[in-house]
Scaffold this motif. Sequence first.
Motif, PDB file in Angstrom:
ATOM      1  N   TRP A   1      53.677  17.771   6.217  1.00  0.00           N
ATOM      2  CA  TRP A   1      52.512  18.559   5.808  1.00  0.00           C
ATOM      3  C   TRP A   1      51.227  17.819   6.145  1.00  0.00           C
ATOM      4  O   TRP A   1      50.265  18.397   6.641  1.00  0.00           O
ATOM      5  N   ARG A   2      51.202  16.528   5.865  1.00  0.00           N
ATOM      6  CA  ARG A   2      50.021  15.722   6.173  1.00  0.00           C
ATOM      7  C   ARG A   2      49.719  15.695   7.667  1.00  0.00           C
ATOM      8  O   ARG A   2      48.576  15.493   8.073  1.00  0.00           O
TER       9      ARG A   2
ATOM     10  N   ALA B   1      44.816  17.341  -3.075  1.00  0.00           N
ATOM     11  CA  ALA B   1      44.660  15.905  -3.339  1.00  0.00           C
ATOM     12  C   ALA B   1      45.882  15.128  -2.872  1.00  0.00           C
ATOM     13  O   ALA B   1      45.769  13.986  -2.419  1.00  0.00           O
ATOM     14  N   CYS B   2      47.063  15.740  -2.993  1.00  0.00           N
ATOM     15  CA  CYS B   2      48.283  15.070  -2.530  1.00  0.00           C
ATOM     16  C   CYS B   2      48.258  14.859  -1.029  1.00  0.00           C
ATOM     17  O   CYS B   2      48.737  13.847  -0.514  1.00  0.00           O
ATOM     18  N   VAL B   3      47.718  15.817  -0.314  1.00  0.00           N
ATOM     19  CA  VAL B   3      47.638  15.700   1.144  1.00  0.00           C
ATOM     20  C   VAL B   3      46.575  14.682   1.539  1.00  0.00           C
ATOM     21  O   VAL B   3      46.775  13.848   2.418  1.00  0.00           O
ATOM     22  N   GLU B   4      45.426  14.741   0.860  1.00  0.00           N
ATOM     23  CA  GLU B   4      44.332  13.835   1.211  1.00  0.00           C
ATOM     24  C   GLU B   4      44.619  12.398   0.806  1.00  0.00           C
ATOM     25  O   GLU B   4      44.163  11.461   1.461  1.00  0.00           O
TER      26      GLU B   4
ATOM     27  N   LEU C   1      53.205  13.954  -7.550  1.00  0.00           N
ATOM     28  CA  LEU C   1      52.558  15.250  -7.709  1.00  0.00           C
ATOM     29  C   LEU C   1      52.011  15.429  -9.116  1.00  0.00           C
ATOM     30  O   LEU C   1      50.855  15.825  -9.314  1.00  0.00           O
ATOM     31  N   PHE C   2      52.829  15.112 -10.143  1.00  0.00           N
ATOM     32  CA  PHE C   2      52.365  15.306 -11.507  1.00  0.00           C
ATOM     33  C   PHE C   2      51.357  14.230 -11.923  1.00  0.00           C
ATOM     34  O   PHE C   2      50.503  14.473 -12.780  1.00  0.00           O
ATOM     35  N   GLY C   3      51.444  13.053 -11.322  1.00  0.00           N
ATOM     36  CA  GLY C   3      50.404  12.062 -11.558  1.00  0.00           C
ATOM     37  C   GLY C   3      49.072  12.548 -11.031  1.00  0.00           C
ATOM     38  O   GLY C   3      48.019  12.379 -11.658  1.00  0.00           O
TER      39      GLY C   3
ATOM     40  N   ASN D   1      45.460  13.648 -13.038  1.00  0.00           N
ATOM     41  CA  ASN D   1      44.115  13.226 -12.667  1.00  0.00           C
ATOM     42  C   ASN D   1      43.194  14.426 -12.453  1.00  0.00           C
ATOM     43  O   ASN D   1      42.018  14.393 -12.823  1.00  0.00           O
ATOM     44  N   VAL D   2      43.725  15.496 -11.841  1.00  0.00           N
ATOM     45  CA  VAL D   2      42.940  16.714 -11.618  1.00  0.00           C
ATOM     46  C   VAL D   2      42.550  17.339 -12.954  1.00  0.00           C
ATOM     47  O   VAL D   2      41.413  17.783 -13.149  1.00  0.00           O
ATOM     48  N   LEU D   3      43.490  17.373 -13.901  1.00  0.00           N
ATOM     49  CA  LEU D   3      43.206  17.934 -15.223  1.00  0.00           C
ATOM     50  C   LEU D   3      42.123  17.131 -15.931  1.00  0.00           C
ATOM     51  O   LEU D   3      41.176  17.695 -16.492  1.00  0.00           O
ATOM     52  N   TYR D   4      42.232  15.815 -15.886  1.00  0.00           N
ATOM     53  CA  TYR D   4      41.240  14.983 -16.557  1.00  0.00           C
ATOM     54  C   TYR D   4      39.866  15.148 -15.907  1.00  0.00           C
ATOM     55  O   TYR D   4      38.835  15.176 -16.596  1.00  0.00           O
ATOM     56  N   ALA D   5      39.839  15.264 -14.574  1.00  0.00           N
ATOM     57  CA  ALA D   5      38.563  15.479 -13.891  1.00  0.00           C
ATOM     58  C   ALA D   5      37.958  16.822 -14.303  1.00  0.00           C
ATOM     59  O   ALA D   5      36.735  16.944 -14.462  1.00  0.00           O
ATOM     60  N   HIS D   6      38.815  17.820 -14.485  1.00  0.00           N
ATOM     61  CA  HIS D   6      38.355  19.138 -14.934  1.00  0.00           C
ATOM     62  C   HIS D   6      37.715  19.041 -16.310  1.00  0.00           C
ATOM     63  O   HIS D   6      36.632  19.601 -16.547  1.00  0.00           O
TER      64      HIS D   6
END
Length: 211
Positions: A11-12, A52-55, A72-74, A78-83
């Motif tokens: 994918w990357r 974010a997983c790809v980047e 993925l869940f890590g 991080n995405v949730l906390y940033a939100h």
Amino acid sequence: MDDERELLRRWREGDLAAGNALFERHFDGLYRFFAGKVSRDVEDLIQQTMLACVEGRDRIAGESTTSVRAYLFGTARNVLYAHYRKHLHERFDAVHTSLEDLGPSPSRLVDEAVAARLLAAALRRLPLDLQILLELHYWEHMSHSELSAALGVTLGSVKGKLQGAKAQLRRHMADLAAGDALAELPAVDLDLDRWVAALPSSAWEVQEDRS
């Protein structure tokens, strides 16, 4: 899983079919993860996680023992906390803040069974960091090593954090069962692991008021 690492690598490198395969494989789990903590923008947060997983191609490349699921869940965490930081600023602290603290509380909890209502309310009283730990343990069935990688804590601390989280959850369930609002509930004397694992993950999902 080795095949998932290969899918991530492809994918990357631009293979959209590999990305779609990973997305479809983990969409349900990511949806459960976010739906339990936000009332809207769930699919947008999932998209942010996958992007974010790809980047973040260097995070997992040299870690042969880290599963794609843990990675993925890590990333989702991080995405949730940033939100939350974006919308709540200084009010958010995952170590001490629970969903109940963040408010407003959901207009209603899923009413599949008395036990499900009790669990949903009790989970919302936990610090978000511990709530995520329990969700990944019970509903994503992550091993201790996967939890360590996903949450960014040492393997040695995972067991202690799990025990502490379960103890807090049990206390909150007992307190709620003894309260006037839930007076009809039986005493919380069940095997917590067996009971929680048997409940549907929808028991803790945030529901929006559609009236």
